[in-house]
Design an enzyme around this catalytic site. Structure first.
Site, mmCIF file in Angstrom:
data_model
loop_
_atom_site.group_PDB
_atom_site.id
_atom_site.type_symbol
_atom_site.label_atom_id
_atom_site.label_comp_id
_atom_site.label_asym_id
_atom_site.label_seq_id
_atom_site.Cartn_x
_atom_site.Cartn_y
_atom_site.Cartn_z
ATOM 1 N N GLU A 285 0.840 -1.197 0.000
ATOM 2 C CA GLU A 285 0.000 0.000 0.000
ATOM 3 C C GLU A 285 0.881 1.255 0.000
ATOM 4 O OE1 GLU A 285 -1.442 1.860 3.424
ATOM 5 O OE2 GLU A 285 -0.985 0.200 4.774
ATOM 6 N N LYS B 136 -3.455 -1.846 15.593
ATOM 7 C CA LYS B 136 -2.880 -0.888 16.537
ATOM 8 C C LYS B 136 -3.787 -0.739 17.734
ATOM 9 C CE LYS B 136 -2.457 2.079 13.243
ATOM 10 N NZ LYS B 136 -2.337 1.399 12.007
#
Ligand code: PSU
Ligand code: MN
Length: 308
Positions: free
Chosen positions: A31, A165
């Site tokens: 990405e 995260k």
């Protein structure tokens, strides 16, 4: 289900990716939001180059995905990668705005969701990133749930990440993935990792211990006619991890600061990442680069195993 790309779509393959497609070599998608919105320059370009090099070392071919002046790029030439890393005006492009960036001739960096769409259309089965988007803490108020989760449910790409995260609500993120039928497989650990930390305190829904076993699982899903992506969580190498208890303090501070500054929508993730980078004096960046490199290696091994 992978829809083919219309011949009218402005699309460009890097030389290396075009050659790899011709000879049927294993490919790994990467990405670009992580480059433009996830890390500061020049750490971002160093990461982007080293990740590509690792994939080549493992016998696969890297395809960094981005929209440049309205053209969907599958693989970037070195100069294009460098220019993207230096750009400050790139759009952050997800499923909702990938076609917008192309139609309006914009330059856009693709999120996990948009990269999955482009990879699937280009026939790339494996994708390496750092962390996926997920359900944000406080989502019951804000409704902030990343489009990455929906994309994992619908698009046939294996996404290798370092878990979610802890700026996200990890239990809720795992619940949504389960509801949407996305297999979550942790590599070589029984515990689901939390990006900068190897531990999240949560058991991983599934565990596999080799790239061959992951490839075999994916092949079996295809034999059953089950479509959609799967998530491989690869814990950050021990030497570079920031322990969970320590990370929690930095995250609380970053979230407080985001609330004070009234950050919303797609600005939330980049804001939290750069605030944590500042709070940790750059240590979070070192961890981030290490885990992406680690994921690139595993993704390449899976791509090679799938090709065998
Ligand atoms: N995790 C990182 N760096 C990033 C991102 C995630 O460590 O740059 C990016 C990825 O591109 C991911 C996106 O797809 O953030 C999720 O954003 P949102 O929560 O707005 O969907
Ligand atoms: Mn969001």
């Amino acid at each position: 289900m992978i829809k083919p790309i219309s011949p009218l779509l402005p699309i460009s393959y890097s030389k290396e990716v075009a050659a790899a497609k011709l000879r049927g070599a294993p490919l790994v998608a990467l990405e670009s939001t992580i480059i433009t919105h996830g890390m500061p320059y020049p750490g971002n370009i160093e990461m982007a180059r080293s990740v590509e090099a690792i994939i080549r070392q493992e016998g696969a071919v890297p395809a960094t995905i981005a929209v440049i002046h309205g053209v969907l790029h599958i693989g970037l030439e070195p100069a294009e990668l460098e220019a993207l890393a230096k750009t400050t005006g790139a759009m952050k492009v997800s499923r909702a705005d990938l076609a917008f960036a192309i139609a309006e001739r914009r330059t856009g960096a693709t999120t996990v969701a948009a990269t999955m769409i482009a990879a699937a259309r280009a026939g790339i089965k494996v994708f390496a990133t750092g962390g996926i988007g997920g359900v944000h803490r406080g989502a019951e108020e804000s409704f902030d749930i990343s489009a990455d989760l929906e994309e994992l449910a619908r698009t046939d790409v294996i996404v290798v990440c370092a878990g979610a995260k802890a700026i996200l609500d990890i239990p809720k993120t795992l619940e949504v993935l389960e509801t949407r039928g996305v297999p979550v497989v942790t590599y070589d650990s029984a515990e689901f990792p939390a990006f900068w930390s190897r531990s999240s305190g949560l058991a991983s829904p599934l565990t596999l211990n080799s790239p061959a076993a992951i490839a075999n699982f994916q092949t079996t899903r295809e034999q059953l006619g089950i479509d959609g992506g799967m998530l491989i969580a690869n814990p950050v190498p021990e030497a570079d991890e920031i322990p969970r208890e320590e990370m929690e303090i930095y995250i609380e501070r970053a979230i407080d600061s985001a609330e004070r500054d009234e950050i919303a929508g797609k600005a939330v993730t980049p804001y939290l990442l750069s605030t944590i980078f500042d709070i940790t004096d750059g240590r979070s960046l070192k961890t981030n680069i290490s885990l992406v490199e680690n994921n690139a290696r595993l993704a390449a091994e899976i791509a090679v195993a799938l090709a065998e």
